[in-house]
Design an enzyme around this catalytic site. Sequence first.
Site, mmCIF file in Angstrom:
data_model
loop_
_atom_site.group_PDB
_atom_site.id
_atom_site.type_symbol
_atom_site.label_atom_id
_atom_site.label_comp_id
_atom_site.label_asym_id
_atom_site.label_seq_id
_atom_site.Cartn_x
_atom_site.Cartn_y
_atom_site.Cartn_z
ATOM 1 N N GLY A 150 -28.415 98.268 24.409
ATOM 2 C CA GLY A 150 -27.029 97.900 24.704
ATOM 3 C C GLY A 150 -26.425 97.015 23.642
ATOM 4 O O GLY A 150 -25.240 97.172 23.280
ATOM 5 N N SER B 232 -28.915 92.896 25.126
ATOM 6 C CA SER B 232 -30.159 93.020 24.376
ATOM 7 C C SER B 232 -30.497 94.494 24.185
ATOM 8 O O SER B 232 -29.870 95.378 24.774
ATOM 9 C CB SER B 232 -31.308 92.324 25.105
ATOM 10 O OG SER B 232 -31.574 92.951 26.356
ATOM 11 N N SER C 154 -33.239 110.005 29.949
ATOM 12 C CA SER C 154 -34.532 110.074 29.264
ATOM 13 C C SER C 154 -35.045 111.496 29.353
ATOM 14 O O SER C 154 -34.812 112.201 30.347
ATOM 15 C CB SER C 154 -35.542 109.122 29.911
ATOM 16 O OG SER C 154 -36.867 109.415 29.479
ATOM 17 N N TYR D 179 -39.222 105.726 38.098
ATOM 18 C CA TYR D 179 -38.374 105.666 36.908
ATOM 19 C C TYR D 179 -37.944 107.066 36.489
ATOM 20 O O TYR D 179 -36.752 107.311 36.221
ATOM 21 C CB TYR D 179 -39.117 104.988 35.758
ATOM 22 C CG TYR D 179 -38.335 104.975 34.469
ATOM 23 C CD1 TYR D 179 -37.276 104.099 34.275
ATOM 24 C CD2 TYR D 179 -38.651 105.864 33.431
ATOM 25 C CE1 TYR D 179 -36.545 104.098 33.101
ATOM 26 C CE2 TYR D 179 -37.926 105.865 32.245
ATOM 27 C CZ TYR D 179 -36.872 104.983 32.091
ATOM 28 O OH TYR D 179 -36.149 104.985 30.922
#
Length: 311
Positions: A36, A33, A157, A182
């Site tokens: 990816g 999903s 990120s 994160y």
Amino acid sequence: MSTRSPRFPALSWSTDDMPDLAGRTAVVTGAASGLGLAITRSLVAHGARVVMAVRNTAKAEQVRADLSQGPGEAVVMELDLLDLASVHRFTAAVHDRFAAVDLLIENAGISSQSLTLSAEGVESQFATNHLGHFALTGLLLDLLGKGDDPRIVVVASALYTRAGLDLDHLDGTGTYSPGRAYNRSKLANVLFGRELQRRLEALGSTVRSFVAHPGMAKTPLHTTYPSPALRLVTKTVAGLIGRPAEQAVVPILYAATSPDAVPDSFYGPTGPKLHARVQPAAFTGPGLDRDTAWALWEKSQQLAGVHYLDG
């Protein structure tokens, strides 16, 4: 001091510029999903055989049927990056099935999760986003060494610049913040990807390591946040400025396939949401910390029990 990455001129490149990938084998984590799947779709459309490394194989088999129109093919194989035993099973299965791997795209990740620990006692975002990929890389490195223009792309990120890395408290002890955890995992991605390239280059390996990011993207990742308020805010922001997955993955695919890509740039998207261009940037701030990168490598080997490229 500003942590903004120095930028270079944006590149006029799109997935239409991808080379023919016939005969090449790629492994894409989190391929069922979001980013990816968009990565997988483009690789298959250009002739590659893609191993969809996923936790939910039933879901992956459903979407795989939509990929059969391309000249390449997709193969579904189970991988749970939070479970190092699963990483070992997956890499053993890849060795049984394929003689070489040409491309490894480390895309899978979780974000803003409540505090849970892996079997090794490591906070789940760090364990999934970094440690599982660290082990996966080491266990597939021999097959990558046999590949054609073999590349590893670590998906990070730009939030890495906001993070710090305390390797003595990877269990999330103290005041746990899902967002900070994160960001920390994304800093680990950057440090790992860069240290991996340094070690590969020092040994004269043909394998190269790249780091890229998708910017703000509209993906199912945001729907997994435990906080309803955070899900709503993120959905709103993504709706305003987020790129569709097919555009967000353009810099990742550039790093993976372009003959002009170089490992010392941090590739991300820029420009209109529906017509992303590739924006190279210099690494900055904590991403330049060689001592922390070395310490992270040593700690990752210890926790994962996978040792490679020592020295």
